[in-house]
Design a protein around this motif. Structure first.
Motif, PDB file in Angstrom:
ATOM      1  N   GLN A 238     -48.730   6.966 -47.631  1.00 34.03           N
ATOM      2  CA  GLN A 238     -48.813   7.701 -48.730  1.00 34.03           C
ATOM      3  C   GLN A 238     -49.023   8.822 -49.219  1.00 34.03           C
ATOM      4  N   ARG A 239     -48.150   9.846 -49.532  1.00 39.60           N
ATOM      5  CA  ARG A 239     -48.397  12.031 -49.800  1.00 39.60           C
ATOM      6  C   ARG A 239     -49.845  12.010 -50.353  1.00 39.60           C
ATOM      7  N   ARG A 240     -50.064  12.538 -49.208  1.00 43.14           N
ATOM      8  CA  ARG A 240     -51.813  13.502 -49.818  1.00 43.14           C
ATOM      9  C   ARG A 240     -51.490  15.039 -50.854  1.00 43.14           C
TER      10      ARG A 240
ATOM     11  N   ARG B  70     -48.870  13.224 -39.368  1.00 45.09           N
ATOM     12  CA  ARG B  70     -50.145  11.860 -39.336  1.00 45.09           C
ATOM     13  C   ARG B  70     -51.037  11.279 -40.587  1.00 45.09           C
ATOM     14  N   LEU B  71     -51.712  12.398 -40.780  1.00 41.26           N
ATOM     15  CA  LEU B  71     -52.935  12.771 -41.667  1.00 41.26           C
ATOM     16  C   LEU B  71     -51.972  12.133 -43.396  1.00 41.26           C
TER      17      LEU B  71
ATOM     18  N   ALA C 210     -50.664  24.292 -50.540  1.00 41.08           N
ATOM     19  CA  ALA C 210     -51.134  25.102 -49.590  1.00 41.08           C
ATOM     20  C   ALA C 210     -49.807  25.713 -48.990  1.00 41.08           C
ATOM     21  N   ILE C 211     -50.379  26.840 -48.910  1.00 47.82           N
ATOM     22  CA  ILE C 211     -49.096  27.735 -47.245  1.00 47.82           C
ATOM     23  C   ILE C 211     -50.495  27.440 -45.696  1.00 47.82           C
TER      24      ILE C 211
ATOM     25  N   PHE D 186     -59.933  20.812 -42.890  1.00 46.49           N
ATOM     26  CA  PHE D 186     -62.018  20.493 -43.100  1.00 46.49           C
ATOM     27  C   PHE D 186     -62.560  19.916 -44.181  1.00 46.49           C
ATOM     28  N   GLY D 187     -61.083  20.572 -44.845  1.00 54.84           N
ATOM     29  CA  GLY D 187     -60.892  19.991 -46.708  1.00 54.84           C
ATOM     30  C   GLY D 187     -60.763  19.016 -46.764  1.00 54.84           C
ATOM     31  N   LEU D 188     -59.431  18.400 -45.973  1.00 50.37           N
ATOM     32  CA  LEU D 188     -58.964  17.191 -45.974  1.00 50.37           C
ATOM     33  C   LEU D 188     -59.545  15.732 -45.107  1.00 50.37           C
ATOM     34  N   GLY D 189     -60.068  16.650 -44.278  1.00 49.86           N
ATOM     35  CA  GLY D 189     -61.215  15.482 -43.158  1.00 49.86           C
ATOM     36  C   GLY D 189     -60.483  14.847 -42.652  1.00 49.86           C
TER      37      GLY D 189
END
Length: 439
Positions: free
Chosen positions: A184-186, A214-215, A263-264, A307-310
């Motif tokens: 699933q695209r985050r 992968r994330l 984001a860029i 870091f924000g994504l985890g």
């Protein structure tokens, strides 16, 4: 600091900005303790406070730059450690950038210096030209010790010493295109291609794309994007820097207004600092100020974003000791200090930092070529404090730092994102084999 600009001078928005910055300085001298050139050379004029006095005198009297101002401002690394230290919030970055523009417009450098700077400006921001230059450097590298003995050719000798050998060819991920998210695209992000990094270490963005997809992050290489402009910006070549910035703003705005971007992302922190400052850089351009501000607002260093994504728990601890070098452009320019270290620890690395983490390694864009003697001293100090940690690997978030430190140590040097990708199942960075070591 008291100033004496005339009303006519203050009608110029650049002078008005400089006057505002100068008035913020209270002469406290805290900046001298964390300025690499002052710590190394002990000359007040090679401290931020000393340079501020020189800039004030030059701008206030509305006169061309002299050899004295050029000497000491050229010695500034733009590491911005002084801005982290300053209790008054002096925006030294914008002030010294303006001084460099003034120098470029009013001072005639010696012919060899002009030629060297022009060559750097015409080669480094363009990957294909840079690749050709590195191929030529392979022939000239054996002559570097001889050239170093000739004062006017020391920058050329430094360039040859730093050259890594055969350059990498174009990587598949350099071309415009999309790398779909797994599962699933985050988020959907643009990943800056840059200019020097794909030539020197394309595996950094290989790792970034693998890790992000992968994330669950869709990664886009945006068509029309180019150099961020940092290299020419720090040489005072304002028009060229603004042209690079406008080109990128146009490219990213098309993508933002089309499929959209969350984001860029930037994997070279030396590029991230100026991109985050595009809104200021183009603030006087009515056609670009709003678009540039939008771009700056969504630009993130990759460590910030991750870091924000985890990150999920790593498959197995790698059991490696990492000496983390915090790039000046990341910790001082972007105020990103904790995320890279916390990410590395979260995936199982033992992370240590040197006792002088705030001091520059001496890379600073073209500084290690144009001011090679000072840069070499700073490199030796930084390598010494990193090696004192007895690490298995040294990590950094900027290709310039990696090349600079790597040229002075036998310890493998990797980008933070390469280590994160390795811990999450990707291949080992250069200099390592296998996937893990018993913790």
């Amino acid at each position: 600091m008291q100033t004496h600009f005339s009303l006519a001078q203050l009608a110029d928005p650049h002078v008005a900005e400089a006057e505002k910055i100068l008035r913020t300085c209270v002469h406290c001298g805290f900046c001298t303790a964390t300025c690499p050139t002052y710590v190394l050379l002990g000359d007040e004029l090679d401290s931020p406070r000393g340079r501020i006095y020189l800039i004030k005198d030059m701008l206030e009297n509305d006169r061309p730059a002299t050899e004295q101002e050029v000497k000491h401002i050229d010695r500034c690394l733009s590491c911005l450690s002084c801005m982290t230290t300053c209790p008054s919030g002096v925006n030294y970055m914008h002030l010294v950038d303006q001084a460099r523009v003034h120098i470029e417009k009013t001072y005639v450098r010696p012919p060899r210096d002009r030629l060297m700077r022009a060559m750097l400006a015409r080669v480094l921001p363009y990957p294909d030209r840079f690749r050709l230059a590195l191929m030529g450097a392979m022939v000239g590298k054996p002559f570097a010790p001889l050239l170093a003995k000739i004062p006017g050719l020391k920058p050329l000798a430094a360039m040859l010493r730093l050259s890594p050998g055969m350059p990498n060819g174009r990587a598949p991920h350099e071309a415009p295109g999309t790398f779909p998210a797994q599962g699933q695209r985050r988020a959907r992000v643009a990943l800056l291609r840059g200019c020097a990094q794909p030539v020197l270490r394309p595996e950094i963005d290989d790792a970034a794309i693998r890790l992000l997809t992968r994330l669950g992050v869709e990664v886009v290489r945006v068509a029309g994007e180019g150099c961020c402009g940092a290299l020419v910006h720090h040489m005072g070549r304002e028009e060229e820097a603004h042209a690079f910035a406008r080109n990128n703003v146009d490219a990213w705005t098309r993508e933002m207004d089309g499929p959209g971007l969350d984001a860029i992302l930037v994997t070279t922190s030396g590029c991230g600092t100026p991109i985050k400052d595009y809104g200021h850089m183009l603030r006087l351009d009515p056609a670009y100020k709003d678009k540039a501000a939008r771009v700056s607002a969504i630009t993130r260093d990759i460590s910030e974003f991750l870091f924000g994504l985890g990150l999920p728990k790593a498959p197995a601890p790698l059991g490696r000791k990492v000496a983390y070098h915090s790039a000046c452009s990341l910790q001082h320019g972007q105020k990103v200090k904790g995320p890279p270290v916390e990410l590395l620890r979260a995936v199982g690395f033992e992370v240590a930092e040197p006792f002088d983490p705030h001091l520059c390694c001496g890379s600073a864009g073209t500084y290690n070529m144009l001011q090679s003697e000072i840069a070499d001293q700073l490199k030796a100090k930084k390598v010494g404090t990193l090696e004192a940690l007895s690490p298995d690997i040294i990590a950094a978030g900027n290709i310039g730092c990696m090349a600079q430190i790597g040229s002075g140590t036998g310890v493998p040097v990797a980008h933070t994102v390469e280590l994160l990708d390795w811990a999450m199942g990707g291949p080992a960075p250069a200099g390592f084999s296998g996937t893990a070591k018993a913790a």
